[in-house]
Design a protein around this motif. Structure first.
Motif, PDB file in Angstrom:
ATOM      1  N   THR B 156       6.274  -0.611  -8.613  1.00  0.00           N
ATOM      2  CA  THR B 156       6.211  -1.139  -7.243  1.00  0.00           C
ATOM      3  C   THR B 156       7.607  -1.266  -6.650  1.00  0.00           C
ATOM      4  OG1 THR B 156       4.378  -2.467  -8.047  1.00  0.00           O
ATOM      5  CG2 THR B 156       5.198  -2.961  -5.858  1.00  0.00           C
ATOM      6  N   LYS B 157       8.487  -1.821  -7.456  1.00  0.00           N
ATOM      7  CA  LYS B 157       9.862  -1.997  -6.979  1.00  0.00           C
ATOM      8  C   LYS B 157      10.480  -0.649  -6.608  1.00  0.00           C
ATOM      9  CE  LYS B 157      12.367  -5.709  -6.498  1.00  0.00           C
ATOM     10  NZ  LYS B 157      11.436  -6.779  -6.470  1.00  0.00           N
ATOM     11  N   ILE B 158      10.244   0.340  -7.450  1.00  0.00           N
ATOM     12  CA  ILE B 158      10.853   1.656  -7.202  1.00  0.00           C
ATOM     13  C   ILE B 158      10.327   2.256  -5.904  1.00  0.00           C
ATOM     14  CG2 ILE B 158      10.942   4.030  -8.038  1.00  0.00           C
ATOM     15  CD1 ILE B 158      11.254   2.954 -10.823  1.00  0.00           C
ATOM     16  N   THR B 159       9.008   2.185  -5.717  1.00  0.00           N
ATOM     17  CA  THR B 159       8.470   2.764  -4.469  1.00  0.00           C
ATOM     18  C   THR B 159       9.031   2.030  -3.263  1.00  0.00           C
ATOM     19  OG1 THR B 159       6.550   1.370  -4.825  1.00  0.00           O
ATOM     20  CG2 THR B 159       6.285   3.704  -5.261  1.00  0.00           C
ATOM     21  N   GLN B 160       9.195   0.709  -3.398  1.00  0.00           N
ATOM     22  CA  GLN B 160       9.727  -0.031  -2.246  1.00  0.00           C
ATOM     23  C   GLN B 160      11.132   0.432  -1.895  1.00  0.00           C
ATOM     24  OE1 GLN B 160       9.351  -4.066  -3.454  1.00  0.00           O
ATOM     25  NE2 GLN B 160       7.272  -4.267  -2.655  1.00  0.00           N
ATOM     26  N   TYR B 161      11.951   0.605  -2.917  1.00  0.00           N
ATOM     27  CA  TYR B 161      13.308   1.007  -2.540  1.00  0.00           C
ATOM     28  C   TYR B 161      13.379   2.449  -2.055  1.00  0.00           C
ATOM     29  CZ  TYR B 161      15.001   3.024  -7.093  1.00  0.00           C
ATOM     30  OH  TYR B 161      15.236   3.760  -8.211  1.00  0.00           O
ATOM     31  N   LEU B 162      12.466   3.272  -2.515  1.00  0.00           N
ATOM     32  CA  LEU B 162      12.451   4.643  -1.984  1.00  0.00           C
ATOM     33  C   LEU B 162      12.080   4.656  -0.511  1.00  0.00           C
ATOM     34  CD1 LEU B 162      10.810   6.635  -4.868  1.00  0.00           C
ATOM     35  CD2 LEU B 162      13.141   6.809  -4.061  1.00  0.00           C
ATOM     36  N   ARG B 164      12.634   2.255   1.582  1.00  0.00           N
ATOM     37  CA  ARG B 164      13.775   1.732   2.340  1.00  0.00           C
ATOM     38  C   ARG B 164      14.845   2.802   2.514  1.00  0.00           C
ATOM     39  NH1 ARG B 164      16.337  -2.603  -0.589  1.00  0.00           N
ATOM     40  NH2 ARG B 164      14.202  -3.270  -0.958  1.00  0.00           N
ATOM     41  N   MET B 165      15.073   3.584   1.477  1.00  0.00           N
ATOM     42  CA  MET B 165      16.081   4.650   1.590  1.00  0.00           C
ATOM     43  C   MET B 165      15.708   5.628   2.683  1.00  0.00           C
ATOM     44  SD  MET B 165      16.976   5.458  -2.351  1.00  0.00           S
ATOM     45  CE  MET B 165      17.504   7.127  -2.129  1.00  0.00           C
ATOM     46  N   ARG B 166      14.432   5.991   2.734  1.00  0.00           N
ATOM     47  CA  ARG B 166      14.018   6.960   3.747  1.00  0.00           C
ATOM     48  C   ARG B 166      14.182   6.400   5.149  1.00  0.00           C
ATOM     49  NH1 ARG B 166       8.587   7.502   1.542  1.00  0.00           N
ATOM     50  NH2 ARG B 166       9.135   7.649  -0.639  1.00  0.00           N
ATOM     51  N   LYS B 167      13.918   5.080   5.289  1.00  0.00           N
ATOM     52  CA  LYS B 167      14.079   4.460   6.611  1.00  0.00           C
ATOM     53  C   LYS B 167      15.539   4.423   7.033  1.00  0.00           C
ATOM     54  CE  LYS B 167      10.413   1.110   6.869  1.00  0.00           C
ATOM     55  NZ  LYS B 167      10.140  -0.315   6.751  1.00  0.00           N
ATOM     56  N   LEU B 168      16.396   4.109   6.079  1.00  0.00           N
ATOM     57  CA  LEU B 168      17.815   3.963   6.415  1.00  0.00           C
ATOM     58  C   LEU B 168      18.421   5.269   6.893  1.00  0.00           C
ATOM     59  CD1 LEU B 168      19.383   1.659   3.718  1.00  0.00           C
ATOM     60  CD2 LEU B 168      19.166   1.236   6.134  1.00  0.00           C
ATOM     61  N   VAL B 169      17.938   6.369   6.313  1.00  0.00           N
ATOM     62  CA  VAL B 169      18.509   7.660   6.710  1.00  0.00           C
ATOM     63  C   VAL B 169      18.270   7.913   8.186  1.00  0.00           C
ATOM     64  CG1 VAL B 169      18.281  10.135   6.420  1.00  0.00           C
ATOM     65  CG2 VAL B 169      18.309   8.687   4.433  1.00  0.00           C
ATOM     66  N   LEU B 170      17.152   7.421   8.690  1.00  0.00           N
ATOM     67  CA  LEU B 170      16.853   7.662  10.098  1.00  0.00           C
ATOM     68  C   LEU B 170      17.705   6.797  11.006  1.00  0.00           C
ATOM     69  CD1 LEU B 170      12.994   7.770   9.891  1.00  0.00           C
ATOM     70  CD2 LEU B 170      14.519   9.688  10.187  1.00  0.00           C
ATOM     71  N   LYS B 171      18.131   5.635  10.509  1.00  0.00           N
ATOM     72  CA  LYS B 171      18.929   4.741  11.354  1.00  0.00           C
ATOM     73  C   LYS B 171      20.344   5.253  11.466  1.00  0.00           C
ATOM     74  CE  LYS B 171      16.874   0.219  10.978  1.00  0.00           C
ATOM     75  NZ  LYS B 171      17.088  -1.159  10.545  1.00  0.00           N
ATOM     76  N   ARG B 172      21.219   4.433  12.140  1.00  0.00           N
ATOM     77  CA  ARG B 172      22.601   4.844  12.317  1.00  0.00           C
ATOM     78  C   ARG B 172      23.329   4.778  10.991  1.00  0.00           C
ATOM     79  NH1 ARG B 172      24.332   0.220  14.932  1.00  0.00           N
ATOM     80  NH2 ARG B 172      26.341   1.197  15.104  1.00  0.00           N
ATOM     81  N   GLN B 173      24.101   5.815  10.722  1.00  0.00           N
ATOM     82  CA  GLN B 173      24.876   5.817   9.493  1.00  0.00           C
ATOM     83  C   GLN B 173      26.299   5.461   9.835  1.00  0.00           C
ATOM     84  OE1 GLN B 173      23.617   7.233   6.562  1.00  0.00           O
ATOM     85  NE2 GLN B 173      22.005   8.633   7.198  1.00  0.00           N
ATOM     86  N   ARG B 174      26.900   4.631   9.030  1.00  0.00           N
ATOM     87  CA  ARG B 174      28.300   4.291   9.259  1.00  0.00           C
ATOM     88  C   ARG B 174      29.165   5.382   8.649  1.00  0.00           C
ATOM     89  NH1 ARG B 174      31.075  -0.980   9.760  1.00  0.00           N
ATOM     90  NH2 ARG B 174      29.033  -1.561  10.512  1.00  0.00           N
ATOM     91  N   LYS B 175      30.045   5.894   9.448  1.00  0.00           N
ATOM     92  CA  LYS B 175      30.908   6.952   8.935  1.00  0.00           C
ATOM     93  C   LYS B 175      32.273   6.360   8.620  1.00  0.00           C
ATOM     94  CE  LYS B 175      32.740  11.418  10.227  1.00  0.00           C
ATOM     95  NZ  LYS B 175      33.000  12.298  11.351  1.00  0.00           N
ATOM     96  N   LEU B 176      32.715   6.583   7.418  1.00  0.00           N
ATOM     97  CA  LEU B 176      34.034   6.051   7.037  1.00  0.00           C
ATOM     98  C   LEU B 176      35.065   7.141   7.222  1.00  0.00           C
ATOM     99  CD1 LEU B 176      33.121   4.108   3.821  1.00  0.00           C
ATOM    100  CD2 LEU B 176      33.615   3.183   6.048  1.00  0.00           C
ATOM    101  N   VAL B 177      36.050   6.840   8.020  1.00  0.00           N
ATOM    102  CA  VAL B 177      37.108   7.801   8.277  1.00  0.00           C
ATOM    103  C   VAL B 177      38.338   7.359   7.500  1.00  0.00           C
ATOM    104  CG1 VAL B 177      38.595   8.752  10.036  1.00  0.00           C
ATOM    105  CG2 VAL B 177      36.222   8.281  10.554  1.00  0.00           C
ATOM    106  N   PRO B 178      38.858   8.196   6.625  1.00  0.00           N
ATOM    107  CA  PRO B 178      40.007   7.744   5.839  1.00  0.00           C
ATOM    108  C   PRO B 178      41.283   7.720   6.666  1.00  0.00           C
ATOM    109  CG  PRO B 178      39.462   9.996   5.300  1.00  0.00           C
ATOM    110  CD  PRO B 178      38.444   9.540   6.272  1.00  0.00           C
ATOM    111  N   LEU B 179      42.087   6.705   6.432  1.00  0.00           N
ATOM    112  CA  LEU B 179      43.365   6.585   7.124  1.00  0.00           C
ATOM    113  C   LEU B 179      44.472   7.036   6.186  1.00  0.00           C
ATOM    114  CD1 LEU B 179      43.234   3.020   8.653  1.00  0.00           C
ATOM    115  CD2 LEU B 179      42.954   5.128   9.859  1.00  0.00           C
ATOM    116  N   SER B 180      45.372   7.782   6.729  1.00  0.00           N
ATOM    117  CA  SER B 180      46.510   8.164   5.904  1.00  0.00           C
ATOM    118  C   SER B 180      47.618   7.153   6.125  1.00  0.00           C
ATOM    119  CB  SER B 180      46.965   9.562   6.327  1.00  0.00           C
ATOM    120  OG  SER B 180      48.240   9.809   5.832  1.00  0.00           O
TER     121      SER B 180
END
Lengths: 357, 339
Positions: B156-162, B164-180
């Motif tokens: 049950t736990k595994i299906t729940q987190y799967l 959630r992962m699928r939902k998150l992909v559809l939402k806004r993703q935070r992009k990390l830009v590396p600073l030099s």
């Protein structure tokens, strides 16, 4: 192995005392520790070095001396010589000026980065018809023809921290008709149509990183250009020394300095359209966007004319500097947007005298 | 084999002394069994590395926190290091594991204990949640209650987190830009130098004065215009000398109404002259400033109303002067300074 029998003492005279002692040490060490052959070798080397410094053949440079101490000393000597010469030159020139009096030639203008700036072919000539036509029909024409009043929506990235929130509030006090809204994790692409529906003309998103605002996205709304800036040196009101009281509700005047190229002009119009067209001179407030070497400094002052030749200014309000990172043609769309200009570090930062704005 | 404590009478000495003394001195039958089970337990819990010392830290790939031990074995079903949930110490065991979004049921039985390569049986579970639960039930029929329950919980736990992962992909993703770091420090230095080169205060003041000169502020500021003064310097000379005398008189005779009237008239006459001179030279200004003239007058009236007689005289003078129609100009510099 050839070695010239140049007496070592004559070389030592040409060098400094330190060198003498060092030279002595080396020779003495050589004598003590090593065989005759090696001794001679070291002497030779000393002689070679001595020769090069004393004779100064035309291709001589200080970096050819292998010995670090000696090289360093020679370099210091060289510098002193140069300094002396420079001083003498200046004295001479000063004497000449004093002697000539009024007839002296005008002082030479010193070279600055602004003087030496590489000529940019997109520099705007104010009388250019093409540019005038473009500016008459671009996205800001509605504002400049007094058809719309600016309405600004200020928001942040997700979960803003204290400094960013206060910065937003202060910005809202500086820009008339500005409203701050909490982001709550909404996507920008969804916010934009809602803003357009409510007659906002500008969307300002302040991005935060590590507790400090570091980015600004300025989007002109009915499909206007979107500019992305890097924000640095943010000073809130309480961090500003000798500041005046809080700004009032009067519309400030706008000063835009040093925007010379086409790109600079676009950005300047972008800033100008933030403020209403009719400033209240009674308020005596002025917002300045000053461009220097591609950095845009924002300041907010209150001024007072003491007489017609003197004006006093007192800083209110937040201050920050912007650096343009990209300019996009439509509204905010990072994936499929059409970029008019993007900062490419390797191409654009390579030359120190080339600037974009 | 679950370890069980020996019966109570064995634990204590006849004298009531410590237990282990009793153990070593007088092993009895029941205690022997306990001792054997204890040693077996140690074998299960402590790996070859330990010397039979029983402590809280169990050595088979665990990590400890303040409250509990975790088992790092990848087939563990609960994740804790217990006797009941250790895959190594149980010959019959089952787990659920997930690979790339697919859930599998792994089973280990004692019959295959001799074949380590085939020890774990892998069953693919269906993507439908209910069907998968039924599958688990079918496969683990007759298995201990604990394992069945824990398997279902884990699934049950595994299906729940799967999900959630699928939902998150559809939402806004935070992009990390590396600073030099180098670039950042360089830019910071450039900014400081640019700030020094900009001389912001001077630039702003200059711009404001320019605007004042060009007249964008209209008539708000009543400063005498420098250019105007320069243009009229010659013509002013005569009137200046006269007005200076009059001003001296005026200061002395402040309280007498009569004196002020006299001054006013004489001044007016002067101003009329200047009016003529001015109109000949600057016609453009007149056109633009006619509208402002009225405003000027009104502002001057306000001033006059609120002030004393001296300033009222000044105000009256100003009003008269205003008729000459200069944008910002009220009176020449010299006169104002005298006041």
């Amino acid at each position: 192995m050839d070695f010239t029998e140049v007496p070592v003492t004559s070389e030592r005279k040409s060098k400094k005392k330190k060198n003498k002692r060092a030279g002595n040490k080396r020779v003495s060490e050589a004598e003590n520790g090593e065989s005759v052959g090696v001794e001679k070798k070291s002497e030779e080397k000393i002689m070679e070095n001595g020769e090069s410094s004393a004779a100064f053949p035309p291709t001589f440079s200080v970096s050819e001396i292998k010995n670090k101490q000696r090289r360093h000393l020679m370099f210091m000597k060289l510098k002193q010589e140069k300094r002396k010469q420079k001083l003498q030159l200046r004295k001479k020139k000063k004497k000449e000026r004093a002697a000539l009096g009024d007839k002296a030639p005008p002082k030479e203008v010193p070279k600055t980065i602004e003087n030496q700036r590489v000529f940019d072919e997109t520099t705007v000539d104010l009388e250019d018809e093409e540019i005038a036509f473009d500016e008459g029909t671009d996205e800001f024409s509605a504002y400049f023809n007094r058809l719309t009043n600016p309405q600004v929506l200020i928001t942040t990235s997700d979960r803003p921290r204290g400094k960013t929130v206060r910065f937003c509030e202060q910005l809202a006090s500086v820009i008339p008709n500005a409203h701050v809204y909490y982001r709550r994790g909404l996507a920008l692409k969804k916010i934009i149509p809602q803003c357009v529906a409510r007659n906002f003309t500008y969307l300002m998103v302040i991005n935060e990183d590590r507790l400090v605002p570091n980015g600004l996205v300025l989007c002109h709304l009915p499909d206007g250009p979107t500019a992305h800036f890097k924000v640095s040196s943010v000073r809130l009101r309480k961090e500003i020394k000798r500041r005046g009281k809080d700004p009032t509700e009067h519309s400030p005047e706008v000063i835009l300095n040093n925007f010379s190229t086409r790109l600079g002009h676009t950005i300047a119009r972008l800033f100008a359209a933030l403020f209403p067209q009719d400033p209240n001179f009674v308020g005596r407030q002025v917002a300045t966007f000053h461009n220097q070497r591609d950095f845009i400094f924002f300041r907010f002052h209150r001024y007072i004319f003491k007489n017609e030749k003197k004006v006093g200014i007192q800083e209110l309000g937040p201050r920050f500097t912007l650096k343009l990172r990209s300019l996009q043609k439509g509204t905010f769309d990072s994936k499929y947007g059409e970029y008019e200009w993007v900062l490419k570090r390797h191409e654009m930062d390579a030359c120190r005298r080339k600037f974009q704005l | 084999m679950q370890g069980r404590l020996p019966p109570r009478h064995i634990r204590l000495n006849k004298d009531g002394g410590p237990r282990f003394v009793h153990v070593f001195l007088k092993p009895c039958k029941t205690f022997l069994s306990y001792f054997i089970s204890l040693s077996l337990r140690k074998i299960h819990q402590t790996f070859p590395f330990s010397e039979g010392k029983r402590d809280r830290k169990r050595k088979c790939s665990t990590t400890t926190t303040k409250s509990q031990n975790f088992c790092r074995n990848e087939f563990n079903i609960t994740g804790l290091c217990n006797r009941s949930s250790c895959p190594l110490s149980n010959s019959q065991y089952a787990t659920i594991r997930e690979e790339k979004g697919q859930c599998f049921l792994y089973m280990k039985v004692i019959e295959r204990a001799a074949f380590p390569a085939r020890m774990w049986e892998k069953v693919k579970l269906s993507k439908n949640y209910e069907k998968a639960l039924e599958q688990i039930d079918q496969n683990l029929i007759y298995w201990p209650r604990f394992i069945r329950h824990k398997c279902k919980q884990r699934f049950t736990k595994i299906t729940q987190y799967l999900i959630r992962m699928r939902k998150l992909v559809l939402k806004r993703q935070r992009k990390l830009v590396p600073l030099s770091r180098k670039v950042e420090s360089r830019e910071k230095r450039k900014e400081e130098k640019a700030l020094i080169a900009a001389q912001l205060d001077n630039a702003i003041e200059k711009e404001l004065l320019e605007r004042l000169k060009q007249g964008t502020y209209g008539d708000i500021y009543n400063f005498p215009v420098h250019a105007f003064d320069k243009a009229l310097e010659q013509q002013d000379h005569e009137s200046e000398s006269e007005s200076e005398e009059e001003e001296a008189e005026e200061e002395v005779e402040q309280r007498e109404f009569v004196a002020e009237d006299e001054v006013e008239e004489s001044d007016l006459s002067d101003f009329e002259d200047m009016n003529k001179l001015k109109t000949s030279s600057d016609e453009e200004e007149q056109e633009s400033s006619e509208g402002e003239e009225q405003q000027e007058e009104s502002s001057d009236e306000e001033e006059a109303g609120a002030s004393t007689s001296k300033s009222a005289a000044r105000g009256r003078k100003r009003r008269a002067f205003v008729e000459i129609e200069y944008e910002r100009e009220v009176e020449p510099v010299s006169k104002s300074r005298d006041f």
